[in-house]
Design an enzyme around this catalytic site. Structure first.
Site, PDB file in Angstrom:
ATOM      1  N   ASP A 115      62.522 -42.998 -14.269  1.00  0.00           N
ATOM      2  CA  ASP A 115      63.671 -43.530 -14.956  1.00  0.00           C
ATOM      3  C   ASP A 115      64.239 -42.248 -15.688  1.00  0.00           C
ATOM      4  OD1 ASP A 115      61.567 -43.751 -16.469  1.00  0.00           O
ATOM      5  OD2 ASP A 115      62.985 -44.560 -18.177  1.00  0.00           O
ATOM      6  N   ASP A 125      56.991 -44.641 -11.446  1.00  0.00           N
ATOM      7  CA  ASP A 125      56.702 -44.595 -12.952  1.00  0.00           C
ATOM      8  C   ASP A 125      56.720 -46.061 -13.297  1.00  0.00           C
ATOM      9  OD1 ASP A 125      56.792 -43.116 -15.383  1.00  0.00           O
ATOM     10  OD2 ASP A 125      58.874 -43.929 -15.576  1.00  0.00           O
ATOM     11  N   ASP A 151      57.109 -47.284 -17.353  1.00  0.00           N
ATOM     12  CA  ASP A 151      58.106 -47.801 -18.212  1.00  0.00           C
ATOM     13  C   ASP A 151      59.475 -47.455 -18.076  1.00  0.00           C
ATOM     14  OD1 ASP A 151      58.403 -49.212 -20.901  1.00  0.00           O
ATOM     15  OD2 ASP A 151      58.415 -47.387 -22.009  1.00  0.00           O
ATOM     16  N   LYS A 196      53.797 -35.360 -15.307  1.00  0.00           N
ATOM     17  CA  LYS A 196      54.849 -35.028 -14.590  1.00  0.00           C
ATOM     18  C   LYS A 196      56.019 -34.153 -15.652  1.00  0.00           C
ATOM     19  CE  LYS A 196      55.539 -39.322 -14.475  1.00  0.00           C
ATOM     20  NZ  LYS A 196      56.086 -40.896 -14.102  1.00  0.00           N
TER      21      LYS A 196
HETATM   22 MG   LIG Z   1      59.489 -43.851 -17.695  1.00  0.00          MG
END
Ligand SMILES: [Mg+2]
Length: 312
Positions: free
Chosen positions: A252, A28, A30, A227
């Site tokens: 995250d 992922d 960010d 996702k």
């Molecule tokens: Mg993220």
């Protein structure tokens, strides 16, 4: 301390173990590789190291506001030189879904509640669409005013992603097209919000735009192109050969990244450099709710940059 079911991925022996069994890393972006416009400390070196060991690296993001080409630019600028075929963003995967999976259904046009990057990806796959940009002609519930909203014919799908111009008019149009049960409803992702760490402001996520259409239409999306939807993995597998038992999702956010990894039977690594913190992880670990249980990662570490300290 992290719950007993989650392994600390930055211990050297665990790191070596991960390297020995994983050949593909899905990152992922960010909150994992960068925060806003700043690369996470050590992350570029870690990704470069993984590549130098021959590991496959893909970038898998729910963000629909950039085309794949724009992602390549950002990745490269922040120290992650990437090929366009290794980038999977929802502007692209949603267009791919409409073209490859829903091709029978999409013989008409797509009504887009989205942004220029989504329009660009639809254009690149030659999918007819309309609706992008500001549209706020109707601002009341007056029946005549609502009826004055022009509706097009042959709309076979409504695609909803991030749209900074979301308006009452767009909700009317999307819900009216979706009144037809044959009209397909595709959403990029349902992320609720992005935290501005320690600041007063909140950044509402794409999930807010999707929810407004979902409530008005009285139906849920037929497919989530990002996702935790498993279509994302099918997209990646069209380009990259993946053995799920040797593939790790690094993210995250537990209700998207980790849930996606678990539902796709991949290995999962949660980093605490973005949305989640120790408290939210503990809550999931200790929860008896099966929905929360499915969001618990296999491994956890503070930041992907922590690996840099091990091999530098
Ligand atoms: Mg993220």
């Amino acid at each position: 301390p992290i719950g007993m079911t989650v392994k600390l991925a930055n211990c050297e022996s665990v790191f070596r173990n991960i390297l020995s069994k994983i050949d593909t890393f899905l990152f992922d972006c960010d909150g994992v590789l960068w925060q806003g416009n700043i690369a996470v400390k050590g992350a570029p070196a870690v990704v470069a190291h993984l590549k130098s060991l021959g590991k496959q690296v893909c970038y898998v993001t729910n963000n629909s506001t950039k085309s794949r080409h724009r992602y390549v630019e950002k990745l490269t600028r922040l120290g992650f030189p990437a090929d366009v075929n290794s980038v999977f963003s929802t502007a692209y995967t949603s267009a791919l879904y409409l073209k490859n999976i829903a091709k029978v259904l999409v013989q008409g046009k797509v009504y887009l509640v989205g942004n220029p990057a989504m329009a660009e990806e639809l254009d690149s796959l030659k999918i007819q669409h309309f609706g992008s940009g500001p549209d706020n002609q109707v601002t009341t519930q007056d029946h005549d005013e609502v009826r004055s909203c022009a509706l097009e014919n042959d709309v076979s799908a409504v695609l909803v992603g991030y749209d900074g111009h979301i308006s009452y008019t767009k909700m009317i149009k999307a819900a009216s097209y979706l009144n037809d049960p044959k009209c397909l409803y595709v959403a990029t992702n349902e992320d609720h919000r992005m935290p501005l760490n320690g600041e007063r402001h909140v950044v509402p996520g794409t999930g807010c735009v999707v929810a407004s259409v979902t409530v008005a239409a009285g139906r849920n999306p037929d497919v989530i192109a990002g996702k935790p939807g498993t279509f994302m993995l099918k997209c990646i597998q069209q380009t990259v050969e993946i053995d799920p038992t040797k593939c790790m999702m690094v993210g995250d956010r537990m209700n998207t990244d980790i849930l996606f990894g678990n539902q796709s039977e991949l290995h999962t690594l949660l980093v605490l450099s973005g949305v989640e913190d120790q408290e939210s992880l503990n809550k999931a670990v200790e929860s008896s709710d099966p929905n929360m249980k499915r969001q618990v990662p296999e491994y956890c570490m503070g930041s992907i940059g922590d690996w840099y300290a091990i091999y530098e």
